[in-house]
Design an enzyme around this catalytic site. Structure first.
Site, mmCIF file in Angstrom:
data_model
loop_
_atom_site.group_PDB
_atom_site.id
_atom_site.type_symbol
_atom_site.label_atom_id
_atom_site.label_comp_id
_atom_site.label_asym_id
_atom_site.label_seq_id
_atom_site.Cartn_x
_atom_site.Cartn_y
_atom_site.Cartn_z
ATOM 1 N N ARG A 16 0.837 -1.215 0.000
ATOM 2 C CA ARG A 16 0.000 0.000 0.000
ATOM 3 C C ARG A 16 0.865 1.257 0.000
ATOM 4 O O ARG A 16 0.557 2.230 -0.692
ATOM 5 C CB ARG A 16 -0.960 0.013 1.196
ATOM 6 C CG ARG A 16 -2.059 -1.027 1.065
ATOM 7 C CD ARG A 16 -2.949 -1.078 2.285
ATOM 8 N NE ARG A 16 -2.129 -1.389 3.445
ATOM 9 C CZ ARG A 16 -2.312 -0.869 4.667
ATOM 10 N NH1 ARG A 16 -3.275 -0.014 4.892
ATOM 11 N NH2 ARG A 16 -1.532 -1.219 5.656
ATOM 12 N N ASN A 63 -6.449 -2.470 2.496
ATOM 13 C CA ASN A 63 -6.472 -3.913 2.679
ATOM 14 C C ASN A 63 -7.918 -4.385 2.758
ATOM 15 O O ASN A 63 -8.745 -3.756 3.416
ATOM 16 C CB ASN A 63 -5.759 -4.307 3.966
ATOM 17 C CG ASN A 63 -4.257 -4.258 3.842
ATOM 18 O OD1 ASN A 63 -3.696 -4.288 2.761
ATOM 19 N ND2 ASN A 63 -3.583 -4.182 4.977
#
Length: 92
Positions: free
Chosen positions: A21, A39
């Protein structure tokens, strides 16, 4: 003026707990995109990016390019009209 778009990409593979990320956020900011990388409970990462179509295409190519943290085994994308409700690029 460049065409603006919204890209939603679901990335599967070993993409959680490996800096994925953060990497997406860095690439998106370099491209001038707004959005998020989050997520999901099933182990995927959802990437939402808004901005010029060419920049979103570049980000999608990077997601599929094999040079990400972890290991991407697949990416599914959806293109929609931009909403204009995103500011910056955040990790969730």
């Amino acid at each position: 003026m460049e065409e603006q778009t919204r890209l939603t990409a679901w990335v599967r593979g070993r993409v959680q707990g490996v800096g994925f990320r953060w990497w997406v956020r860095s690439r998106a900011l370099e491209l001038g995109l707004r959005g998020s990388a989050s997520n999901l409970t099933d182990g995927r990462v959802e990437v939402i990016a808004e901005g010029p179509r060419a920049a979103c295409d570049d980000l999608l190519e990077m997601l599929r390019g094999g040079r990400t943290p972890g290991m991407v085994t697949g990416v599914v994308e959806r293109w929609t009209e931009p909403r204009g409700d995103l500011h910056g690029f955040i990790e969730r």
